[in-house]
Design a protein around this motif. Structure first.
Motif, PDB file in Angstrom:
ATOM      1  N   LEU A   1      43.555  46.572  36.721  1.00 41.20           N
ATOM      2  CA  LEU A   1      43.564  47.537  37.772  1.00 41.20           C
ATOM      3  C   LEU A   1      43.453  46.839  39.162  1.00 41.20           C
ATOM      4  O   LEU A   1      44.199  47.530  40.057  1.00 41.20           O
ATOM      5  CB  LEU A   1      42.292  48.387  37.773  1.00 41.20           C
ATOM      6  N   GLU A   2      43.093  45.731  39.031  1.00 35.81           N
ATOM      7  CA  GLU A   2      43.419  44.837  40.367  1.00 35.81           C
ATOM      8  C   GLU A   2      44.624  43.973  40.539  1.00 35.81           C
ATOM      9  O   GLU A   2      44.640  43.235  39.736  1.00 35.81           O
ATOM     10  CB  GLU A   2      42.064  44.065  40.729  1.00 35.81           C
ATOM     11  N   PRO A   3      45.690  44.076  41.512  1.00 31.27           N
ATOM     12  CA  PRO A   3      46.937  43.594  41.316  1.00 31.27           C
ATOM     13  C   PRO A   3      46.756  42.140  41.439  1.00 31.27           C
ATOM     14  O   PRO A   3      47.487  41.462  40.578  1.00 31.27           O
ATOM     15  CB  PRO A   3      47.548  44.247  42.525  1.00 31.27           C
ATOM     16  N   SER A   4      45.937  41.486  42.172  1.00 27.78           N
ATOM     17  CA  SER A   4      45.860  40.082  42.377  1.00 27.78           C
ATOM     18  C   SER A   4      45.291  39.503  41.143  1.00 27.78           C
ATOM     19  O   SER A   4      45.826  38.628  40.762  1.00 27.78           O
ATOM     20  CB  SER A   4      44.886  39.767  43.479  1.00 27.78           C
ATOM     21  N   CYS A   5      44.387  39.964  40.434  1.00 27.71           N
ATOM     22  CA  CYS A   5      43.724  39.524  39.068  1.00 27.71           C
ATOM     23  C   CYS A   5      44.987  39.584  38.159  1.00 27.71           C
ATOM     24  O   CYS A   5      45.024  38.844  37.253  1.00 27.71           O
ATOM     25  CB  CYS A   5      42.611  40.291  38.778  1.00 27.71           C
ATOM     26  N   THR A   6      45.774  40.929  38.099  1.00 30.35           N
ATOM     27  CA  THR A   6      46.510  40.994  37.164  1.00 30.35           C
ATOM     28  C   THR A   6      47.726  40.121  37.066  1.00 30.35           C
ATOM     29  O   THR A   6      48.246  39.300  36.247  1.00 30.35           O
ATOM     30  CB  THR A   6      47.435  42.443  37.096  1.00 30.35           C
ATOM     31  N   ALA A   7      48.157  39.762  38.392  1.00 28.89           N
ATOM     32  CA  ALA A   7      49.058  38.634  38.919  1.00 28.89           C
ATOM     33  C   ALA A   7      48.665  37.408  38.196  1.00 28.89           C
ATOM     34  O   ALA A   7      49.393  36.638  37.767  1.00 28.89           O
ATOM     35  CB  ALA A   7      49.460  38.587  40.250  1.00 28.89           C
ATOM     36  N   ALA A   8      47.451  37.125  38.480  1.00 27.87           N
ATOM     37  CA  ALA A   8      46.956  35.756  38.099  1.00 27.87           C
ATOM     38  C   ALA A   8      46.778  35.728  36.909  1.00 27.87           C
ATOM     39  O   ALA A   8      47.173  34.388  36.334  1.00 27.87           O
ATOM     40  CB  ALA A   8      45.455  35.684  38.826  1.00 27.87           C
ATOM     41  N   LEU A   9      46.816  36.583  35.986  1.00 31.68           N
ATOM     42  CA  LEU A   9      46.556  36.342  34.557  1.00 31.68           C
ATOM     43  C   LEU A   9      48.107  36.297  33.991  1.00 31.68           C
ATOM     44  O   LEU A   9      48.088  35.473  33.169  1.00 31.68           O
ATOM     45  CB  LEU A   9      45.838  37.704  33.963  1.00 31.68           C
ATOM     46  N   ARG A  10      49.177  36.977  34.632  1.00 34.44           N
ATOM     47  CA  ARG A  10      50.396  36.988  33.994  1.00 34.44           C
ATOM     48  C   ARG A  10      51.142  35.763  34.310  1.00 34.44           C
ATOM     49  O   ARG A  10      52.235  35.294  33.699  1.00 34.44           O
ATOM     50  CB  ARG A  10      50.872  38.305  34.298  1.00 34.44           C
ATOM     51  N   SER A  11      50.955  35.501  35.772  1.00 28.22           N
ATOM     52  CA  SER A  11      51.775  34.318  36.270  1.00 28.22           C
ATOM     53  C   SER A  11      51.263  33.120  36.744  1.00 28.22           C
ATOM     54  O   SER A  11      51.757  32.205  36.692  1.00 28.22           O
ATOM     55  CB  SER A  11      52.499  34.924  37.460  1.00 28.22           C
ATOM     56  N   ASP A  12      49.955  33.180  37.077  1.00 28.81           N
ATOM     57  CA  ASP A  12      49.394  32.084  37.437  1.00 28.81           C
ATOM     58  C   ASP A  12      48.463  31.254  36.591  1.00 28.81           C
ATOM     59  O   ASP A  12      48.230  30.165  36.831  1.00 28.81           O
ATOM     60  CB  ASP A  12      48.518  32.454  38.716  1.00 28.81           C
TER      61      ASP A  12
ATOM     62  N   ALA B   1      46.216  52.306  47.734  1.00 27.30           N
ATOM     63  CA  ALA B   1      46.316  50.730  48.023  1.00 27.30           C
ATOM     64  C   ALA B   1      45.600  50.375  46.433  1.00 27.30           C
ATOM     65  O   ALA B   1      44.303  50.705  46.695  1.00 27.30           O
ATOM     66  CB  ALA B   1      45.626  50.144  49.046  1.00 27.30           C
ATOM     67  N   ASP B   2      46.297  49.844  45.616  1.00 34.12           N
ATOM     68  CA  ASP B   2      45.721  49.357  44.606  1.00 34.12           C
ATOM     69  C   ASP B   2      44.774  48.047  44.683  1.00 34.12           C
ATOM     70  O   ASP B   2      43.932  48.064  43.892  1.00 34.12           O
ATOM     71  CB  ASP B   2      46.654  49.101  43.473  1.00 34.12           C
ATOM     72  N   GLY B   3      45.114  47.317  45.737  1.00 36.03           N
ATOM     73  CA  GLY B   3      44.363  46.106  45.905  1.00 36.03           C
ATOM     74  C   GLY B   3      43.302  46.363  46.668  1.00 36.03           C
ATOM     75  O   GLY B   3      42.866  46.959  47.705  1.00 36.03           O
ATOM     76  N   TYR B   4      42.076  45.650  46.305  1.00 33.82           N
ATOM     77  CA  TYR B   4      40.751  45.888  46.907  1.00 33.82           C
ATOM     78  C   TYR B   4      40.844  45.159  48.125  1.00 33.82           C
ATOM     79  O   TYR B   4      40.315  46.010  49.228  1.00 33.82           O
ATOM     80  CB  TYR B   4      39.701  45.253  46.218  1.00 33.82           C
TER      81      TYR B   4
END
Length: 956
Positions: free
Chosen positions: A797-808, A926-929
């Protein structure tokens, strides 16, 4: 630099602009967009012509060379030198006047090309030359290089569009060239005499070629066609400094369209340019299949290239008209006329689609410098031009030269003018590699001359090709260049070693001169750079897309606020490169210059996607912080916000009443002040209230959370789905998780939660606590491992966390096999809903209000936003996606002491004004916290998450 201390002091006393002799500025100005490096004596930013004149007098007194520069996007090395650099972009960037009747604009040398074009728009006019860097390159730099661009088939080179120049020589003569009268004086008289004496040689040996940029414009001195302003164009700052310029403006068609023509290969596309030229289009640009392959490999999620017709080579042919329909009809006429020769065609007149297609072409130089496996390619042989009727033959023979020297290159270019751009995989780090570089360059020069062409067709000679000029011109013309330079600059202090008596092509090579002296043992994996931090610092080529004055897009938010080079992605990359070298920037990881520059990096990741070469400054900052604070006391914010999930986990175990008490205490001014001081938080920031109870705690008790819409789908029919319960949603906005679960349940999923607390480790990563981040992520992967192994979808649900999981995650745990599973199974909430748009639209219908959409930076960089747009449309929401860039909060950045002003300035660029201008009935999505917190603390209105919008629309 002690030898230049008196020079620095005299310059400070003489001018009102900045004088920068510090190591950081010298490092940042040591490279342009070429292969070359030249550390300047110092950098000055004059405020006006009087400052320039005063500074020149000081440099003359101290007998030091000078180098006038604009945006420093030059590719041939003419914008770097061991001299005092005159930076005209910072202050001398104004447009003085526009005369629509005379069709001219008078500008200062630092004025950006696009700003001049925009100034002409109200009058139906534009400045014709438009190189791919048109949104950041300066008019002074374009005059210095005789720049061209994609519209040269219609409107020519810069030299064809210059009316008059006001210039200053090293000896202090202030001269106006062009204009109404005939120039008089020692320099104009000497130039005319030179032209009269050399007329026969010039007419015999200077080729008439639309794209001849190499050497000086001696043809402008021939009696009967003397134009001293045009003669000075293309001199690369080696003769005089431009104080102002009057340039011609041309009629700009009110509407344009683009015909994209497919061919079997680039050779065939080149063979047919003369047929296309007969249609009198505005542009004829070409691309090879290799560029598209590189684009798709580097950016797997891009969709623009799917618009191209079938083929292995393409021509972009732009047409104009009084109306969009007329422009499109002209483009269709081109496509029809070319049908016997093409494999297919596409005609586009929608401005957004045209813009997307043009970006593919314009970013080619950056795209081709890196392969997905980290392989490097370089300019050097960048923009040679031959008569367009010989272009196809030239391309075939050029490929044979590449093959003979064991080199590979992917090309594109201004095919309609016979001009080729190419990046080649030169080895510039070893002696055999550099010998091969020299041999190739020599053979390539001979091939161009054999075809009656020019070594440079756009970017000038600089250091890359000036040594080769005797292969293009006979000795008498080379002597003419020397005499031309002598008339203007008898002291040889204007950008010495360029064009005349040049440095050799293999001197001052940036990669070789900048060989790192630091150990290369990074904490992060740097998988895209073969595990090398040093290799990563070479990614930046200096094309300057991060320093665009318009300020749109995500990259680079801090530069858009401060306009300081050290706060651009390019400036930071230069400092890191020089830090690794250790010559100008000393101290290694303890360098204060680098620390100061990176302090205002928001780690937004905009550069990772928006930079043509994929510079990932967020990762570089993480590495720098990890190394700088290794076994050392860290800033307070690293312990508070860097470990925020740990503290919130403790708070989450407290009873609701205790959490309420903590929230009340955080609003007591004295206590809040103490807490913020202890945590390194800016005093002007409010401490966000913590939820009385987390979503996971309530779900564990079986408490009702949010009403599930009835979509007529059997519960659990679509199988299990794991919701990633990120720290921010769980502890600050649990209602979002509740609505997300309600929507997912309505869609037939059996929503499960991780068996224990999970975290992606992002807060530790962004503060450089790589070891802790690695442990946190590894623990979380063990917790969800069975679900990943079973192929259960994971939704964030949190874009930064999702991006961290999938890309970082691969940067932290490159050897963990479950990281690859994360990339396959983790999706955003919008991506999951996008699989069910038919069901959503059937229930939601239309008329569900409007929304301003703020895309989180990490989502922009790593995940994309097309699914969000599709889902909002299916939900019947009239969505406006803001081109607002970073909200400015960026996780811990906007909370950290000393960052508040920059943080709010980022928000005020576009986001907050757009919210204020919208009706109160329009939702702020705004999906980002971080984005929601920035909006809340700005006092605008309560923002919402896509899960909340979806739940409301479906319940209706």
């Amino acid at each position: 630099m002690a030898a230049h201390r008196a020079l620095e002091q005299d310059l400070r006393a003489a001018i009102g602009g900045e004088v920068r002799f510090d190591a950081g500025s010298r490092a940042m100005w040591s490279a342009d967009a070429s292969n070359y490096r030249g550390v300047p004596i110092g950098v000055i930013a004059p405020r006006d012509a009087d400052d320039v004149e005063a500074a020149m007098a000081v440099c003359r007194k101290h007998d030091v060379p000078v180098l006038p520069v604009g945006a420093r996007t030059s590719i041939a090395g003419q914008a770097v030198n061991t001299a005092v650099a005159f930076d005209f972009r910072t202050h001398m960037d104004r447009i003085l006047s526009v005369d629509p009747d005379a069709r001219t604009a008078t500008v200062l040398p630092g004025a950006v090309c696009d700003a001049v074009r925009d100034a002409g728009k109200p009058h139906g006019l534009t400045f014709g030359p438009d190189p791919s860097t048109h949104n950041r390159c300066s008019i002074g730099g374009m005059i210095g290089n005789n720049a061209c661009g994609s519209h040269s088939v219609a409107w020519g080179k810069t030299v064809d569009n210059v009316r008059s120049l006001e210039v200053l020589t090293y000896r202090g003569e202030r001269i106006t060239l062009g204009g109404e009268g005939v120039e008089t004086g020692a320099i104009p008289d000497a130039l005319r005499a030179l032209g009269a004496e050399m007329a026969a040689d010039i007419q015999a040996h200077v080729p008439e070629l639309t794209r001849r940029v190499s050497g000086y414009n001696l043809d402008q001195l021939v009696p009967g066609q003397v134009n001293l302003a045009k003669a000075l164009v293309g001199t690369e700052g080696t003769c005089a400094t431009i104080l102002s310029a009057t340039v011609d403006l041309v009629e700009s068609p009110p509407a344009r369209a683009l015909a994209v023509l497919g061919f079997p290969d680039a050779y065939t596309a080149a063979d047919n340019v003369m047929i296309v030229r007969a249609q009198s289009p505005l542009t004829i640009e070409g691309m090879d299949a290799g560029l598209i392959a590189a684009l798709r490999a580097l950016r797997p999620g891009e969709t623009t290239s799917r618009m191209l017709p079938e083929g292995g080579g393409w021509l972009y042919v732009e047409t104009g008209g009084e109306t969009r329909a007329a422009a499109e009809a002209a483009a269709r006429d081109v496509a029809t006329a070319m049908k016997p020769y093409t494999t297919g065609s596409v005609v586009v007149s929608d401005p957004k689609q045209m813009g997307a297609l043009w970006r593919v072409r314009e970013e080619g130089a950056g795209l081709l410098t890196r392969s997905p496996d980290g392989g490097e390619a370089w300019p050097g042989w960048e923009d040679a031009a031959v008569p367009p009727e010989r272009f196809g033959t030239y391309l075939r023979e050029f490929d044979r030269v590449l093959e003979r020297h064991g080199r590979k290159g992917i090309y594109y270019g201004h095919f309609g003018d016979g001009c080729l751009h190419v990046r080649i995989d030169f080895d510039l780090m070893t002696k055999p590699g550099i010998a091969n570089f020299r041999a190739f360059m020599t053979d390539a020069a001979d091939l161009v001359v054999e075809h009656g062409g020019s070594l440079s067709g756009e970017h000038g000679d600089g250091q890359a090709r000036a040594e080769l000029l005797p292969r293009m011109y006979p000795p008498e013309i080379i002597t003419g260049f020397e005499r031309f330079k002598q008339i203007w600059d008898p002291d040889e202090k204007m950008n010495p070693g360029r064009v005349v008596r040049p440095a050799t092509m293999d001197e001052n090579l940036r990669v070789q001169l900048g060989m790192p002296t630091m150990p290369d043992k990074p904490k992060l994996a740097f998988g895209h750079d073969q595990g090398s931090f040093h290799r990563a610092t070479r990614r930046c080529l200096g094309v300057g897309k991060c320093a665009i004055d318009t300020g749109s897009g995500v990259m680079c938010p801090s530069w858009n606020v401060t306009k300081e080079e050290k706060h651009s992605t390019r400036g930071r990359a230069r400092l890191l490169f020089e830090m690794a070298r250790g010559e100008v920037i000393t101290g290694g990881w303890q360098s204060d210059e680098v620390a100061e520059s990176l302090d205002l990096c928001l780690s937004c990741k905009g550069c990772k996607s928006d930079c043509p070469v994929g510079v990932d400054m967020a990762a570089y900052k993480t590495e720098f912080l990890a190394q700088r604070y290794r076994r050392k006391l860290r800033p307070r914010a690293h312990y508070s916000m860097g470990a925020l999930p740990r503290w919130l986990r403790i708070v989450g175990a407290l009873p609701a009443a205790a959490v309420d008490r903590l929230n009340r205490l955080a609003r007591v001014p004295f206590l809040a002040k103490v807490a913020k001081k202890a945590g390194g938080i800016d005093a002007r920031r409010a401490i966000p209230p913590i939820a009385r109870e987390t979503y996971t705690a309530r779900a564990a008790k079986g408490a009702p959370m949010s009403r599930v819409p009835d979509l007529g789908i059997e519960p659990g029919s679509r199988g299990p789905l794991l919701l990633w319960t990120d720290t921010f949603t769980d502890h600050f906005d649990p209602a979002i998780a509740a609505d997300a679960v309600a929507v997912l349940t309505a869609l037939g999923y059996r929503v499960e939660l991780p068996p224990r607390t999970v975290c992606c480790g992002l807060t530790w990563t962004s503060t450089g606590q790589v070891g802790a981040a690695r442990r946190v992520l590894a623990r979380s992967l063990r917790a969800i491992g069975p679900a990943l192994d079973a192929g259960v979808p994971v939704v964030g649900l949190e874009p930064s966390c999702t991006a961290a999981l999938r890309s970082d995650a691969a940067e932290l745990l490159p050897d963990d096999p479950r990281v690859e599973l994360l990339g396959r199974h983790v999706s955003t909430f919008a991506e999951l809903l996008n699989r069910h748009t038919d069901e959503l639209s059937a229930v939601a219908g239309q008329g569900n209000g409007g929304a301003l959409v703020q895309i989180h930076c990490h989502q922009h960089a790593e995940l994309g936003s097309e699914p969000d747009r599709a889902v909002l449309a299916a939900l019947g929401v009239d969505a406006t996606v803001l081109d607002s860039g970073c909200c400015g909060l960026a996780g811990n950045f906007g909370f950290e002491d000393g960052h508040y002003d920059v943080s709010m300035a980022c928000a005020e660029r576009a986001l907050l004004p757009a919210i204020r201008a919208s009706d109160d009935s329009v939702a702020v999505l705004a999906d980002g916290y971080s984005c929601r917190t920035q909006v809340r603390q700005a006092g605008e209105r309560e923002p919402v998450h896509l899960a909340q919008i979806a739940a409301r629309a479906l319940r209706r």
